[in-house]
Design a protein around this motif. Structure first.
Motif, PDB file in Angstrom:
ATOM      1  N   HIS A  58     -43.795 -20.970  25.115  1.00  0.00           N
ATOM      2  CA  HIS A  58     -43.311 -21.889  24.079  1.00  0.00           C
ATOM      3  C   HIS A  58     -43.221 -21.156  22.731  1.00  0.00           C
ATOM      4  O   HIS A  58     -42.244 -21.295  22.000  1.00  0.00           O
ATOM      5  CB  HIS A  58     -44.258 -23.094  23.996  1.00  0.00           C
ATOM      6  CG  HIS A  58     -43.779 -24.210  23.109  1.00  0.00           C
ATOM      7  ND1 HIS A  58     -44.505 -25.356  22.927  1.00  0.00           N
ATOM      8  CD2 HIS A  58     -42.672 -24.351  22.336  1.00  0.00           C
ATOM      9  CE1 HIS A  58     -43.854 -26.171  22.093  1.00  0.00           C
ATOM     10  NE2 HIS A  58     -42.744 -25.581  21.711  1.00  0.00           N
ATOM     11  N   THR A  59     -44.243 -20.340  22.441  1.00  0.00           N
ATOM     12  CA  THR A  59     -44.227 -19.550  21.201  1.00  0.00           C
ATOM     13  C   THR A  59     -43.011 -18.630  21.188  1.00  0.00           C
ATOM     14  O   THR A  59     -42.264 -18.571  20.203  1.00  0.00           O
ATOM     15  CB  THR A  59     -45.503 -18.688  21.091  1.00  0.00           C
ATOM     16  OG1 THR A  59     -46.642 -19.524  21.271  1.00  0.00           O
ATOM     17  CG2 THR A  59     -45.586 -17.983  19.747  1.00  0.00           C
ATOM     18  N   PHE A  60     -42.819 -17.917  22.281  1.00  0.00           N
ATOM     19  CA  PHE A  60     -41.691 -16.987  22.360  1.00  0.00           C
ATOM     20  C   PHE A  60     -40.361 -17.714  22.159  1.00  0.00           C
ATOM     21  O   PHE A  60     -39.510 -17.266  21.398  1.00  0.00           O
ATOM     22  CB  PHE A  60     -41.699 -16.253  23.708  1.00  0.00           C
ATOM     23  CG  PHE A  60     -40.450 -15.418  23.902  1.00  0.00           C
ATOM     24  CD1 PHE A  60     -40.316 -14.183  23.285  1.00  0.00           C
ATOM     25  CD2 PHE A  60     -39.392 -15.896  24.666  1.00  0.00           C
ATOM     26  CE1 PHE A  60     -39.157 -13.431  23.437  1.00  0.00           C
ATOM     27  CE2 PHE A  60     -38.224 -15.147  24.828  1.00  0.00           C
ATOM     28  CZ  PHE A  60     -38.108 -13.913  24.207  1.00  0.00           C
ATOM     29  N   ASP A  61     -40.189 -18.838  22.854  1.00  0.00           N
ATOM     30  CA  ASP A  61     -38.929 -19.589  22.736  1.00  0.00           C
ATOM     31  C   ASP A  61     -38.672 -20.013  21.287  1.00  0.00           C
ATOM     32  O   ASP A  61     -37.540 -19.980  20.810  1.00  0.00           O
ATOM     33  CB  ASP A  61     -38.965 -20.844  23.615  1.00  0.00           C
ATOM     34  CG  ASP A  61     -38.874 -20.502  25.097  1.00  0.00           C
ATOM     35  OD1 ASP A  61     -38.391 -19.402  25.430  1.00  0.00           O
ATOM     36  OD2 ASP A  61     -39.298 -21.341  25.917  1.00  0.00           O
ATOM     37  N   THR A  62     -39.746 -20.430  20.620  1.00  0.00           N
ATOM     38  CA  THR A  62     -39.624 -20.889  19.238  1.00  0.00           C
ATOM     39  C   THR A  62     -39.187 -19.744  18.327  1.00  0.00           C
ATOM     40  O   THR A  62     -38.329 -19.914  17.448  1.00  0.00           O
ATOM     41  CB  THR A  62     -40.975 -21.470  18.767  1.00  0.00           C
ATOM     42  OG1 THR A  62     -41.302 -22.572  19.616  1.00  0.00           O
ATOM     43  CG2 THR A  62     -40.926 -21.938  17.330  1.00  0.00           C
ATOM     44  N   ILE A  63     -39.747 -18.562  18.562  1.00  0.00           N
ATOM     45  CA  ILE A  63     -39.429 -17.397  17.735  1.00  0.00           C
ATOM     46  C   ILE A  63     -38.006 -16.906  18.013  1.00  0.00           C
ATOM     47  O   ILE A  63     -37.228 -16.658  17.098  1.00  0.00           O
ATOM     48  CB  ILE A  63     -40.466 -16.276  17.985  1.00  0.00           C
ATOM     49  CG1 ILE A  63     -41.821 -16.726  17.435  1.00  0.00           C
ATOM     50  CG2 ILE A  63     -40.017 -14.953  17.363  1.00  0.00           C
ATOM     51  CD1 ILE A  63     -42.995 -15.924  17.958  1.00  0.00           C
ATOM     52  N   LYS A  64     -37.675 -16.822  19.280  1.00  0.00           N
ATOM     53  CA  LYS A  64     -36.321 -16.388  19.631  1.00  0.00           C
ATOM     54  C   LYS A  64     -35.300 -17.433  19.176  1.00  0.00           C
ATOM     55  O   LYS A  64     -34.255 -17.091  18.630  1.00  0.00           O
ATOM     56  CB  LYS A  64     -36.229 -16.182  21.152  1.00  0.00           C
ATOM     57  CG  LYS A  64     -34.861 -15.691  21.611  1.00  0.00           C
ATOM     58  CD  LYS A  64     -34.816 -15.507  23.126  1.00  0.00           C
ATOM     59  CE  LYS A  64     -33.408 -15.190  23.608  1.00  0.00           C
ATOM     60  NZ  LYS A  64     -33.301 -15.216  25.078  1.00  0.00           N
ATOM     61  N   GLY A  65     -35.637 -18.699  19.374  1.00  0.00           N
ATOM     62  CA  GLY A  65     -34.749 -19.786  18.937  1.00  0.00           C
ATOM     63  C   GLY A  65     -34.480 -19.704  17.449  1.00  0.00           C
ATOM     64  O   GLY A  65     -33.386 -19.988  16.982  1.00  0.00           O
TER      65      GLY A  65
END
Lengths: 261, 596
Positions: free
Chosen positions: B65-72
């Motif tokens: 979820h953290t990764f998705d938020t950062i990439k998003g």
């Protein structure tokens, strides 16, 4: 139905109002006005303004406020039927001004007139804006929050799909007061809790996670509680969220009878 | 003038404000000041859900979820903050369930989860079911549940109190502390000074700078404007999110949950065009990508409808059951406002101005920043008004409902703890001077300009020149338009001269905030010569990490002395913005090319 064509002059509109769009029709909006700072009593005022079939009544009120009379006062926020700010009496029935489309309002013959009044049964503060406090007081009185005792689970409480479905309809309430202020019993006796408070009690009474159903039923068994309901179905008709309000009230009544037996 | 004294004052009663109030109210004497009734806030319009790696229906964890938020967020996210949010998401959802929120359930009776744009399993391999939801009225249920719990905890509300200023007092070390808020009571026109040890701003966004927007009429950026006019910074204002699926021509929101449940975007030829732009996750790509793709389809002549100006959202294959049980409100919006029956025909949609990624800079404890390093003691912000920054240059769907719960809670706790550890500071002399001057001026001004006309002109130039695609030319046009409008704003007249519920005056004040914020948005957009997330420049089409992987920080330059000719005090119309930058916090994810 096709919209009637423009058949009258727009000369009375302010010169710096936006140009009348193609396909607009002149309509009369008749509004019940009252400003205690200057008026002794309620009075009606009419405005002839252009309306498109896709306009909502809220657009018309904005047009009047923004270009003709800045003192016209009403509440509104989201403008698409979810915040519950703009309940008013439109052509004699309670509606959200942002959900009534003009295409459904044009007269079949002759010029269209739309009447707009504040919702009934709550004190008028200014024009279409009423004092919502008595309404929220009734809401607060039914303990509108989940009551659960004992140790909290580490994760979520378990609730089956069917248990969740049981009170789904009454979770839709946006506290706009359209139901309560359409109720003839509420008009004559403001001490009645009114449909919205009962709807919200229903939402918790039938929630499998809640433990205060008995308490709420006791509150609603009061002289000003559910038994005042005369099943006129005005509330169900008025609800902009399509909640089966009268049915919810009947279910609360049945719960009371069942538990008392 | 009336005077009040509270430990904590919360400004705004949407999701973030009420979540903060629930925490602060149990720890200290708290008042909530709100220009609307509490349940009228725009949190209630949020539909799709709130993401948290509960892993109730499939494997998931907060690190993904953290990764998705950062990439998003196209790597403009402060990674420490995103990690806090994704970790605390799980408890944030469970807390709401315990407060009574009626989430949809799995067959086992657990909180059900569904797919949402940009949320993926294992760093982008496939969409993941992470969004916890209550039909398509999750925001409504959050707002109701938080209000219900405010009632349960006896939170004190001042409804229809419009905060217009904060008071600042130097502490013993000379630092400016926030010591209160000044409010205009709509019912009476009276001015109220609230002395407080800490003040939390939770006033939401400013979507009304645009014409086509999903935002409420009341979302006019008041909180950002108030803080900005104090000489405090606004961060990343150029990043404004356009939600792909607004009802065409109206801007009313159609939730991304529609695509989460299997809805498909098609152009006039019936082609599922997202397959070309995001081959792996297609229609569930993040919002900036989908919005740009839609705009391109229209620009290249593949738009639908007589004017070829929108695309189509097709849900006809989902069936009545899914529409009625999981997407009932959206189905109704299409029917009511467009006369379209989604069961049988596709819904016309086009991007709509939706969410400010930028705002008042804060740290993860919701403390407002005075500059790149220092905080303003006693001042907190949470929700859309704030920029933590967990959304970077593009927010993922559902992360706003998450943001308000995680950082609303943190703000409430931090503000109450601060209040419990500190004494009241004295208010400045004449704490209400600015507000009194502003209100008196507006009530008596006799200029020839109409508020509605200036507002319309602002919204039109912003739609035309500062929306999904931008160039130097369009942004310069927008900037000069806004500056001209600010000049005209100096000559407005308010028709209603009364004291009682003067919404005419309210709208005039709101317009002043909108003008300031539009100017800040355009100013930092002009300076950002790259394309990143929600900021797409046709003249600088790639991301430029060397020069622009940093947050913009804009300060309104205040005049040394009050200019007697500048009407409305600080809203003077000279454009004098100081633009600085702040580094992005990177912990474990180095920027990569963003492909889906």
């Amino acid at each position: 139905m096709t919209a009637p064509t423009t058949n009258s002059t727009t000369a009375d509109l302010p010169s710096d109002a936006p140009p009348v769009p193609e396909g607009a029709t002149m309509v009369t909006v008749k509004i019940e006005r009252y400003n205690p700072e200057v008026d002794d009593d309620l009075h009606w005022e009419s405005y002839r303004i252009p309306a498109l079939p896709s306009d909502r009544v809220l657009n018309l009120l904005h047009y009047i406020k923004w270009y003709i009379d800045g003192t016209l006062t009403f509440r509104r926020s989201c403008a698409h039927g979810v915040c519950g700010s703009d309940a008013m009496r439109i052509n004699g029935v309670n509606r959200l001004a942002c959900k009534v489309l003009m295409k459904d309002m044009f007269a079949k013959k002759g010029e269209t007139t739309i009447t707009v009044e504040p919702i009934k049964g709550l004190p008028v503060e200014k024009d279409l804006l009423v004092n919502m406090e008595p309404f929220f007081e009734a809401y607060r009185a039914i303990k509108p929050y989940l009551v659960a005792t004992g140790n909290e689970p580490t994760r979520e409480r378990i609730q089956s799909v069917a248990e969740r479905e049981r009170f789904d309809d009454t979770t839709k309430c946006i506290l706009c007061a359209a139901c309560t202020t359409s109720c003839p019993v509420y008009w004559s006796e403001g001490s009645y809790f009114g449909p919205a408070a009962i709807v919200n009690a229903h939402r918790f009474i039938f929630d499998s996670r809640d433990e205060a159903a008995e308490e709420r039923l006791d509150i609603l068994n009061d002289v000003d509680g559910v038994w005042r309901c005369r099943t006129t179905f005005n509330c169900t008709d008025a609800c902009p969220r399509g909640i089966q309000v009268t049915k919810a009230i009947q279910e609360v009544k049945r719960a009371l009878m069942f538990r008392r037996r | 003038m009336q005077f009040h004294k509270y430990d904590v004052v919360v400004v705004g009663a949407g999701g973030a404000g009420m979540r903060a109030a629930i925490e602060a109210g149990q720890r200290s004497r708290t008042a909530v000041l709100t220009k609307l009734y509490p349940t009228r806030s725009h949190t209630g319009a949020a539909q799709g859900g709130m993401c948290a790696a509960l892993a109730n229906v499939e494997e998931d964890n907060w690190e993904w979820h953290t990764f998705d938020t950062i990439k998003g967020g196209d790597y403009l996210v402060d990674q420490d903050a995103a990690e806090v949010m994704a970790k605390e998401a799980i408890d944030a959802v469970l807390d709401l369930e315990k407060m009574g929120l009626p989430f949809n359930r799995t067959p086992e009776g657990r909180i059900d989860q569904r797919r949402f744009g940009g949320h993926t399993r294992d760093h982008g391999k496939a969409p993941v079911r992470r969004s916890c939801y209550a039909a398509d009225r999750t925001g409504h249920m959050i707002l109701q549940t938080l209000y219900q719990n405010c009632i349960k905890h006896g939170v004190e509300f001042f409804n229809e109190f419009y905060v217009l200023d904060i008071t600042m007092t130097p502490g013993s070390d000379g630092t400016q502390h926030c010591t209160g808020a000044v409010a205009y009571e709509l019912a009476t026109g009276e001015i109220h000074v609230f002395q407080a040890k800490s003040v939390i701003f939770a006033t939401g966004g400013f979507g009304k700078v645009f014409k086509t927007t999903s935002n409420a009429h009341t979302l006019t950026g008041d909180g950002m404007g108030i803080i900005y006019r104090k000489g405090l910074p606004l961060e990343d204002m150029e990043f404004y999110q356009f939600h792909p699926t607004g009802l065409a021509g109206l801007g009313i929101l159609i939730s991304e949950a529609v695509r989460g449940e299997g809805g498909i975007l098609r152009n006039a030829d019936g082609e599922r065009f997202m397959e070309r732009y995001a081959p792996t996750i297609k229609d569930l790509a993040p919002r900036d990508i989908v919005a740009r793709s839609m705009a391109l389809e229209v620009l290249e002549g593949r738009g639908a409808g007589p004017n070829k100006d929108h695309v189509l959202l097709d849900v006809t294959h989902l069936g009545e059951d899914v529409l009625e049980s999981k997407l009932p409100d959206i189905t109704e919006f299409s029917r009511t406002y467009l006369g379209v029956e989604p069961l049988h025909e596709p819904v016309p949609v086009y991007p709509t101005a939706h969410y400010a990624m930028g705002g008042v800079p804060t740290n993860v404890d919701a403390e407002v920043l005075a500059d790149n390093e220092n905080t303003v003691p006693g001042l907190y912000a949470a929700g859309e008004v704030a920029c933590v920054s967990v959304h970077g240059s593009n927010r993922l769907g559902t992360n706003s409902l998450l943001d308000i719960n995680v950082f609303g809670r943190r703000a409430g706790i931090a503000a109450a703890e601060y209040a419990n550890q500190h004494d009241f500071l004295e208010l400045p002399e004449q704490p209400a001077k600015l507000v009194e001057g502003m209100v008196d001026h507006l009530r008596t001004a006799e200029g020839g300009e109409r508020v509605a006309n200036i507002r319309t002109a602002l919204q039109e130039t912003m739609d035309a020149n500062a929306s999904v695609y931008r160039t130097e030319e369009t942004l310069k046009q927008a900037l000069s338009d806004v500056q001209l409008l600010k000049e005209r704003y100096g000559r407005i007249a308010v028709h209603d001269k009364g004291k009682r519920y003067n919404h005419d005056l309210l709208e005039a004040v709101e317009l002043g905030f909108l003008l300031d914020l539009a100017e800040a948005l355009v100013n930092s957009a002009l300076a950002r010569k790259e394309s990143r997330g929600g900021h797409a420049r046709e003249d600088y089409t790639t991301r430029d990490d060397t020069n622009f992987m940093r947050h913009s920080m804009q300060y309104k330059q205040l005049p040394e002395e009050e200019d007697p000719n500048a009407p409305l005090g600080l809203t003077g119309f000279r454009s004098d913005i100081r633009l600085e930058y702040k580094p992005v916090t990177v912990t474990r994810y180095q920027p990569m090319e963003r492909k889906y």
